[in-house]
Design a protein around this motif. Structure first.
Motif, PDB file in Angstrom:
ATOM      1  N   UNK C  17       0.835  -1.207   0.000  1.00  0.00           N
ATOM      2  CA  UNK C  17       0.000   0.000   0.000  1.00  0.00           C
ATOM      3  C   UNK C  17       0.867   1.253   0.000  1.00  0.00           C
ATOM      4  N   UNK C  18       1.907   1.245   0.830  1.00  0.00           N
ATOM      5  CA  UNK C  18       2.792   2.413   0.901  1.00  0.00           C
ATOM      6  C   UNK C  18       3.540   2.620  -0.418  1.00  0.00           C
ATOM      7  N   UNK C  19       4.033   1.531  -1.009  1.00  0.00           N
ATOM      8  CA  UNK C  19       4.770   1.630  -2.281  1.00  0.00           C
ATOM      9  C   UNK C  19       3.857   2.130  -3.399  1.00  0.00           C
ATOM     10  N   UNK C  20       2.629   1.655  -3.429  1.00  0.00           N
ATOM     11  CA  UNK C  20       1.669   2.084  -4.461  1.00  0.00           C
ATOM     12  C   UNK C  20       1.293   3.554  -4.271  1.00  0.00           C
ATOM     13  N   UNK C  21       1.052   3.945  -3.040  1.00  0.00           N
ATOM     14  CA  UNK C  21       0.713   5.352  -2.805  1.00  0.00           C
ATOM     15  C   UNK C  21       1.885   6.266  -3.133  1.00  0.00           C
ATOM     16  N   UNK C  22       3.081   5.832  -2.796  1.00  0.00           N
ATOM     17  CA  UNK C  22       4.251   6.641  -3.140  1.00  0.00           C
ATOM     18  C   UNK C  22       4.409   6.707  -4.658  1.00  0.00           C
ATOM     19  N   UNK C  23       4.181   5.602  -5.336  1.00  0.00           N
ATOM     20  CA  UNK C  23       4.300   5.564  -6.795  1.00  0.00           C
ATOM     21  C   UNK C  23       3.230   6.449  -7.449  1.00  0.00           C
TER      22      UNK C  23
ATOM     23  N   UNK D  50      -7.470   6.126  11.715  1.00  0.00           N
ATOM     24  CA  UNK D  50      -6.015   5.891  11.709  1.00  0.00           C
ATOM     25  C   UNK D  50      -5.585   5.270  10.376  1.00  0.00           C
ATOM     26  N   UNK D  51      -6.358   4.313   9.922  1.00  0.00           N
ATOM     27  CA  UNK D  51      -6.046   3.676   8.648  1.00  0.00           C
ATOM     28  C   UNK D  51      -6.148   4.703   7.504  1.00  0.00           C
ATOM     29  N   UNK D  52      -7.180   5.534   7.577  1.00  0.00           N
ATOM     30  CA  UNK D  52      -7.377   6.578   6.556  1.00  0.00           C
ATOM     31  C   UNK D  52      -6.190   7.543   6.524  1.00  0.00           C
ATOM     32  N   UNK D  53      -5.773   8.001   7.698  1.00  0.00           N
ATOM     33  CA  UNK D  53      -4.686   8.983   7.762  1.00  0.00           C
ATOM     34  C   UNK D  53      -3.353   8.370   7.319  1.00  0.00           C
ATOM     35  N   UNK D  54      -3.108   7.142   7.723  1.00  0.00           N
ATOM     36  CA  UNK D  54      -1.864   6.469   7.310  1.00  0.00           C
ATOM     37  C   UNK D  54      -1.786   6.437   5.779  1.00  0.00           C
ATOM     38  N   UNK D  55      -2.875   6.035   5.182  1.00  0.00           N
ATOM     39  CA  UNK D  55      -3.048   5.974   3.735  1.00  0.00           C
ATOM     40  C   UNK D  55      -2.841   7.371   3.089  1.00  0.00           C
ATOM     41  N   UNK D  56      -3.427   8.392   3.720  1.00  0.00           N
ATOM     42  CA  UNK D  56      -3.320   9.766   3.199  1.00  0.00           C
ATOM     43  C   UNK D  56      -1.876  10.262   3.233  1.00  0.00           C
ATOM     44  N   UNK D  57      -1.150   9.920   4.303  1.00  0.00           N
ATOM     45  CA  UNK D  57       0.252  10.351   4.413  1.00  0.00           C
ATOM     46  C   UNK D  57       1.079   9.719   3.299  1.00  0.00           C
ATOM     47  N   UNK D  58       0.892   8.429   3.082  1.00  0.00           N
ATOM     48  CA  UNK D  58       1.754   7.759   2.100  1.00  0.00           C
ATOM     49  C   UNK D  58       1.449   8.210   0.672  1.00  0.00           C
TER      50      UNK D  58
END
Lengths: 108, 108, 108, 108
Positions: C17-23, D50-58
């Protein structure tokens, strides 16, 4: 019931999320995508928070007003970006965003 | 447009998510909560996936049919649990779940 | 506990998830955005479902294996698109996607 | 990169979402569920944001600080409820919530 009390806001959120997601999809298909990157980014932000807030209202979340304040700010930013572009999907999106921002402010 | 083509499914998902979230909230307020734990758990599952799928359709996701198959299974499970309970919110939720499961299967 | 049993899958989902969001973010900043539209669209799909599944596992959802099957398909599609591009963020994303697809298949 | 700059916050959000979801699941299995309804409701709210914000940061969202302010308030409320209960999952959840609230405030 939370979702009856907030029927107008729920409709505004629903329409705004759909307009933003449609605009996201349509922007990615535009000839000049480069010009649409601000739109694409904000469409995702705005669709996500509108969908989140709609969901939160229907489950009677105790944090509707705090979430609505953030949602209003995101709708405002997305509408401001979208209205710069002549594409029909952008103009419709901007309209839905501004309407939703106003509905959010009424409960924030 | 994806969201015009799937208007009926979107409405079913929207109504089901709202009914499940309302049922979740109402179950937590029931005198005999212990009896409602299956409902509470499945209401969250079902509201979340319906909201997710609705969102995915409007952004023209290439994975609508795969997601709809999972969503149909979750709606079916939630409806089956909810219909065991006499509470009005459970009966309404079960009805929305079965309707949504059917709409999901039509695109899965 | 579900989240202890699935520790490896949770890590793979989190990283993907982090790699995809960064991409997604990095693709929108590329000079040649036009070439990245497939990536941008799939990055969002993949980040969203990975985040959803991670969340579902930690709440002990009864639908983890059904969701994991869909997630594996989405990770596979996103990895296949990303690996076509030389950008470092795309290559890293493809790697995270394939690893996550495999972890998903192990529970699907 | 957003997700490197915010590594500590991401970890706090991740741990808090997992603790809240685990507490939600465990509360539903407690003998005395009635006493846990506040916890169950807030666990869902807190895990979701928390899940939403983590996702938003990345994804490098421009709205991280506004979302973090709301998230801090929700974590605080969930931690305050959870710490009233002696169950191990509640105590661990409260700890994760307060830690996350603090991490959120540092970027809000």
């Amino acid at each position: 019931m939370a979702h009856e009390q907030h029927a107008e806001l729920i409709k505004a959120l629903h329409d705004c999320a759909a307009a933003c997601n449609h605009c996201f999809d349509a922007c990615l298909q535009e000839e000049d995508v480069k010009m649409m990157v601000g739109c694409i980014r904000l469409d995702r932000e705005c669709a996500d928070i509108c969908s989140y807030l709609e969901h939160a209202i229907t489950r009677n979340s105790p944090f509707v007003s705090e979430l609505a304040a953030v949602c209003a700010a995101i709708c405002e930013a997305c509408g401001t970006e979208c209205q710069k572009h002549d594409h029909d999907h952008c103009q419709k999106c901007a309209e839905a965003c501004f309407k939703c921002a106003e509905a959010c402010r009424s409960v924030a």
